[in-house]
Design a protein around this motif. Structure first.
Motif, short mmCIF file in Angstrom:
data_model
loop_
_atom_site.label_atom_id
_atom_site.label_comp_id
_atom_site.label_asym_id
_atom_site.label_seq_id
_atom_site.Cartn_x
_atom_site.Cartn_y
_atom_site.Cartn_z
N ALA A 144 0.87 -1.18 0.00
CA ALA A 144 0.00 0.00 0.00
C ALA A 144 0.90 1.22 0.00
O ALA A 144 2.12 1.12 0.18
CB ALA A 144 -0.93 0.00 1.21
N THR A 145 0.29 2.38 -0.19
CA THR A 145 1.04 3.63 -0.20
C THR A 145 0.61 4.49 0.97
O THR A 145 -0.58 4.73 1.17
CB THR A 145 0.81 4.40 -1.52
OG1 THR A 145 1.22 3.59 -2.62
CG2 THR A 145 1.62 5.70 -1.54
N ASN A 146 1.58 4.93 1.77
CA ASN A 146 1.29 5.81 2.89
C ASN A 146 0.97 7.22 2.39
O ASN A 146 1.61 7.73 1.47
CB ASN A 146 2.49 5.87 3.84
CG ASN A 146 2.22 6.74 5.05
OD1 ASN A 146 1.36 6.44 5.87
ND2 ASN A 146 2.95 7.84 5.17
N THR A 147 -0.01 7.85 2.98
CA THR A 147 -0.40 9.21 2.60
C THR A 147 -0.42 10.09 3.84
O THR A 147 -0.99 9.72 4.86
CB THR A 147 -1.79 9.22 1.94
OG1 THR A 147 -1.79 8.35 0.81
CG2 THR A 147 -2.15 10.63 1.47
N GLY A 148 0.21 11.25 3.74
CA GLY A 148 0.18 12.21 4.83
C GLY A 148 1.38 12.09 5.76
O GLY A 148 2.28 11.28 5.55
N ASN A 149 1.37 12.93 6.80
CA ASN A 149 2.53 13.01 7.70
C ASN A 149 2.23 12.52 9.11
O ASN A 149 2.91 12.89 10.05
CB ASN A 149 3.04 14.46 7.76
CG ASN A 149 2.07 15.39 8.49
OD1 ASN A 149 0.87 15.12 8.54
ND2 ASN A 149 2.60 16.46 9.05
N SER A 150 1.21 11.69 9.27
CA SER A 150 0.85 11.25 10.61
C SER A 150 1.94 10.38 11.23
O SER A 150 2.01 10.26 12.46
CB SER A 150 -0.49 10.48 10.59
OG SER A 150 -0.37 9.30 9.83
N ASN A 151 2.78 9.76 10.41
CA ASN A 151 3.87 8.93 10.92
C ASN A 151 5.24 9.49 10.57
O ASN A 151 6.24 8.78 10.62
CB ASN A 151 3.73 7.49 10.41
CG ASN A 151 2.56 6.78 11.05
OD1 ASN A 151 2.45 6.69 12.26
ND2 ASN A 151 1.64 6.28 10.22
N HIS A 152 5.29 10.77 10.21
CA HIS A 152 6.55 11.43 9.92
C HIS A 152 7.33 11.64 11.22
O HIS A 152 6.72 11.94 12.26
CB HIS A 152 6.26 12.79 9.27
CG HIS A 152 7.47 13.54 8.83
ND1 HIS A 152 8.06 13.35 7.61
CD2 HIS A 152 8.23 14.47 9.47
CE1 HIS A 152 9.10 14.16 7.50
NE2 HIS A 152 9.22 14.84 8.63
N PRO A 153 8.68 11.46 11.26
CA PRO A 153 9.56 11.17 10.14
C PRO A 153 9.85 9.68 9.96
O PRO A 153 10.70 9.32 9.16
CB PRO A 153 10.84 11.92 10.54
CG PRO A 153 10.87 11.78 12.02
CD PRO A 153 9.44 11.83 12.48
N LEU A 154 9.19 8.80 10.74
CA LEU A 154 9.47 7.38 10.61
C LEU A 154 9.07 6.86 9.24
O LEU A 154 9.85 6.15 8.58
CB LEU A 154 8.70 6.61 11.70
CG LEU A 154 8.94 5.10 11.73
CD1 LEU A 154 10.38 4.78 12.10
CD2 LEU A 154 7.96 4.43 12.70
N ILE A 155 7.86 7.20 8.79
CA ILE A 155 7.37 6.80 7.48
C ILE A 155 6.95 8.07 6.74
O ILE A 155 6.06 8.78 7.20
CB ILE A 155 6.18 5.83 7.59
CG1 ILE A 155 6.55 4.61 8.45
CG2 ILE A 155 5.73 5.38 6.21
CD1 ILE A 155 5.40 3.65 8.69
N LEU A 156 7.58 8.34 5.61
CA LEU A 156 7.32 9.57 4.89
C LEU A 156 6.08 9.46 4.01
O LEU A 156 5.61 8.36 3.70
CB LEU A 156 8.53 9.94 4.03
CG LEU A 156 9.86 10.16 4.76
CD1 LEU A 156 10.93 10.60 3.76
CD2 LEU A 156 9.72 11.18 5.88
N ASP A 157 5.56 10.60 3.63
CA ASP A 157 4.43 10.65 2.70
C ASP A 157 4.82 9.98 1.39
O ASP A 157 5.92 10.16 0.88
CB ASP A 157 4.06 12.12 2.46
CG ASP A 157 2.87 12.27 1.53
OD1 ASP A 157 1.94 11.44 1.60
OD2 ASP A 157 2.88 13.22 0.72
N ARG A 158 3.93 9.16 0.87
CA ARG A 158 4.08 8.42 -0.39
C ARG A 158 5.01 7.22 -0.27
O ARG A 158 5.40 6.61 -1.27
CB ARG A 158 4.56 9.31 -1.55
CG ARG A 158 3.79 10.60 -1.73
CD ARG A 158 2.29 10.41 -1.73
NE ARG A 158 1.82 9.51 -2.78
CZ ARG A 158 0.58 9.05 -2.89
NH1 ARG A 158 -0.32 9.37 -1.97
NH2 ARG A 158 0.24 8.26 -3.86
#
Length: 259
Positions: free
Chosen positions: A161-175
């Motif tokens: 799947a593709t992550n969208t948004g910054n809810s998990n930034h900076p661990l998981i980046l947008d897109r």
């Protein structure tokens, strides 16, 4: 990451605090990423504890070498005659790093490769603005089936799947592209899961709480915890797609900077 040796960072606590500073991680954020308690991080960072079963997870979260974090051994790639570098981890297995090999959808797959389906949000034809999490039949992500099996993932249960948004930034980046184990829907506290939340694709840390579950973002400064009773979870159609076992992302020059 600036790997300083034992003469500069003599203790585990020194190296841990250095890596946390380099990655801009707080104790609480690192504990969430590594799946342990803040007390565990505090004991390690203060020097009160020299050992933890979470050291490997902490090293992965900080993107540092576990031998360096635990023992102060600076990783040093050794060039071979054909300019391929070998890094030897603790078990002695060599990792071979060579040139990048680009491919596209027309490139034939190797015998050991599998094409994993990609989930996305699809707008329902009702015209009411509702969406549904469905497989995008036109997109696939290629993986080595050996890599999946070694990680304990059945390739037939794997998807992306593709992550969208910054809810998990900076661990998981947008897109970022995410690997999902659909065979693991049991909640393990502190693990990351892909969820279908009434047609929305969400990536959250999950925790069991009395009578329900808690959804947590890595970026807790902007996104508060969400607690649901089991009845509320059913009413809001919260379904676990699977545990996130891998993620990867490009970091373009115009991406947001850490502050």
């Amino acid at each position: 990451m600036n790997y300083l040796d034992k003469s500069q960072l003599p203790s585990l606590a020194d190296r841990l605090n250095h890596a946390m500073s380099e990655r801009n991680f707080s104790q609480e954020a690192l504990a969430t990423a590594a799946g342990c308690t803040q007390a565990s991080i505090q004991k390690l960072s203060s020097g009160k504890s020299q050992k933890s079963r979470f050291l490997s997870a902490i090293a992965r979260s900080l993107q540092v070498d576990v031998d360096w974090l635990e023992l102060g051994v600076v990783p040093s790639p050794q060039p071979t005659s054909n300019n391929v570098y070998k890094l030897r981890p603790k078990d002695g297995t060599p990792f071979i790093l060579g040139d990048l090999s680009p491919w596209d959808d027309s490139t034939p797959m190797d015998d050991d490769e599998v094409a994993l389906p990609l989930y996305k949000e699809v707008e329902i034809a009702s015209g009411l603005g509702k969406s549904s999490v469905q497989i995008d039949e036109g997109k696939k992500v290629r993986f080595s089936s050996y890599t999946l099996r070694k990680a304990g993932i059945d390739p037939t249960n794997a998807a992306c799947a593709t992550n969208t948004g910054n809810s998990n930034h900076p661990l998981i980046l947008d897109r970022a592209t995410l690997g999902i184990d659909k065979g693991m829907t049991k909640i393990i506290d502190g693990q990351i899961y892909a969820l279908d939340h009434d047609g929305l694709l969400r990536i959250k840390f999950l925790y069991r709480i009395p009578g329900g579950l808690r959804l947590r973002s890595f970026n807790r400064e902007e996104y508060a915890d969400e607690d649901y009773s089991f009845e509320e979870a059913m009413e809001q159609r919260i379904q676990i797609i699977g545990r996130v076992f891998w993620w990867s992302t490009l970091n373009p020059l115009n991406s947001a900077l850490l502050k």
